[in-house]
Design a protein around this motif. Structure first.
Motif, PDB file in Angstrom:
ATOM      1  N   GLY A 143       0.785  -1.226   0.000  1.00  0.00           N
ATOM      2  CA  GLY A 143       0.000   0.000   0.000  1.00  0.00           C
ATOM      3  C   GLY A 143       0.816   1.275   0.000  1.00  0.00           C
ATOM      4  O   GLY A 143       0.260   2.367  -0.181  1.00  0.00           O
ATOM      5  N   LEU A 144       2.131   1.177   0.184  1.00  0.00           N
ATOM      6  CA  LEU A 144       2.975   2.365   0.199  1.00  0.00           C
ATOM      7  C   LEU A 144       3.595   2.662  -1.171  1.00  0.00           C
ATOM      8  O   LEU A 144       4.277   3.671  -1.329  1.00  0.00           O
ATOM      9  N   PHE A 158       1.685   6.959   1.138  1.00  0.00           N
ATOM     10  CA  PHE A 158       0.314   6.457   1.196  1.00  0.00           C
ATOM     11  C   PHE A 158      -0.569   7.443   0.436  1.00  0.00           C
ATOM     12  O   PHE A 158      -0.675   8.600   0.825  1.00  0.00           O
ATOM     13  N   HIS A 207      -7.651   4.407   5.160  1.00  0.00           N
ATOM     14  CA  HIS A 207      -6.603   3.889   6.045  1.00  0.00           C
ATOM     15  C   HIS A 207      -6.954   2.471   6.496  1.00  0.00           C
ATOM     16  O   HIS A 207      -8.083   2.205   6.919  1.00  0.00           O
ATOM     17  N   TYR A 211       2.274   5.980   7.228  1.00  0.00           N
ATOM     18  CA  TYR A 211       0.852   5.744   7.501  1.00  0.00           C
ATOM     19  C   TYR A 211       0.323   6.690   8.583  1.00  0.00           C
ATOM     20  O   TYR A 211      -0.832   6.573   8.993  1.00  0.00           O
TER      21      TYR A 211
END
Length: 269
Positions: A34-35, A178, A184, A224
């Motif tokens: 996800g990064l 992100f 989130h 995050y």
């Protein structure tokens, strides 16, 4: 009967991947994925993972792919890989940062997903107390070059040792973040859609997600927007060790999946 797929009973991969604690590693791998902006946008724009009505069918398909790739025969692995490569080649996503459209099989994003997966499984296993020497850890990374080929990467284009893995991650860090359009993961874990039979597990999902976050490198936690301190590292390692010890008290015929039990029998032989 002798076709044990791309890894087999002499591999470090079989010894590591059957451990139930690797569920945390799987979640960590998704958090690492996800990064990468393009990898994440590829998921957001094409995946049903965030759709409450489709999430679990998608999850089951992904889990089945991991199982087949790890324990399946060469023919089974090739069929699964061919299906995944075809999907990635046909799907596209839009990158608002560059104003361009890209295919999901572009090597840079696939390589990051691969590296995040390998790093996550290895990191969680070692911190949980799965016994691996440095040489065995290097062997694990090298074995996963075969897994990279399944999704369309060249073996020589992905790390082949722990040192190469760390160097690649360090070099990739400046381009990681992100993306703002993504929800989130911690917030998603509070309202995760579950099948009725798994509803009793709902209270544990935020804690499991939090533990997975805590196993990330500190720089990743900061991306995050979460606290990142040495105390968090110590808590994550202690929790993984405690869970691994508790899991070890469960009988093997209950603890391990059928594929993992078969693998353990073959390794013992």
């Amino acid at each position: 009967m002798g076709d044990h797929g791309i890894f087999g009973p002499r591999s470090v991969t079989w010894r590591v991947m059957g451990e139930p604690i690797l569920l945390v590693g799987g979640i960590r791998a998704l958090l690492m994925q996800g990064l990468h902006p393009r990898a994440m946008r590829g998921v957001l724009q094409n995946s049903a993972l965030m759709d409450p009505h489709e999430a679990w069918s998608r999850f089951v398909r992904t889990t089945e792919f991991v199982r087949v790739r790890t324990y399946g025969t060469h023919a089974e692995v090739e069929r699964a890989g061919r299906r995944v490569r075809k999907i990635h080649a046909n799907l596209t996503a839009y990158d608002p940062d560059t104003g361009t459209t890209f295919h999901l099989d572009e090597p840079d994003a696939l390589r990051w997903v691969h590296v995040g997966e390998v790093d996550s499984y290895l990191s969680v296993a070692r911190r949980a107390g799965v016994r691996l020497t440095d040489a065995e850890a290097d062997a694990f990374v090298a074995e996963w070059r075969r897994a990279a080929e399944v999704v369309g990467l060249k073996a020589e284009d992905v790390p082949g040792s722990v040192a190469e893995l760390r160097d690649y991650i360090e070099a990739a860090r400046p381009g990681l973040r992100f993306v703002p359009e993504a929800a989130h993961p911690l917030r998603l874990s509070l309202n995760a859609p579950l099948p009725r039979m798994l509803t009793p597990l709902r209270p544990a999902l935020p804690a499991l997600t939090l533990l997975s976050f805590a196993t990330l490198p500190r720089w990743a936690r900061r991306l995050y927007g979460l606290p990142a301190t040495p105390v968090g590292d110590l808590w994550a390692t202690a929790t993984l060790r405690t869970l691994q010890t508790g899991i070890g008290l469960v009988p093997g015929d209950v603890l391990y999946s059928p594929a993992a039990r078969r693998a353990r029998r073959l390794m013992a032989a």
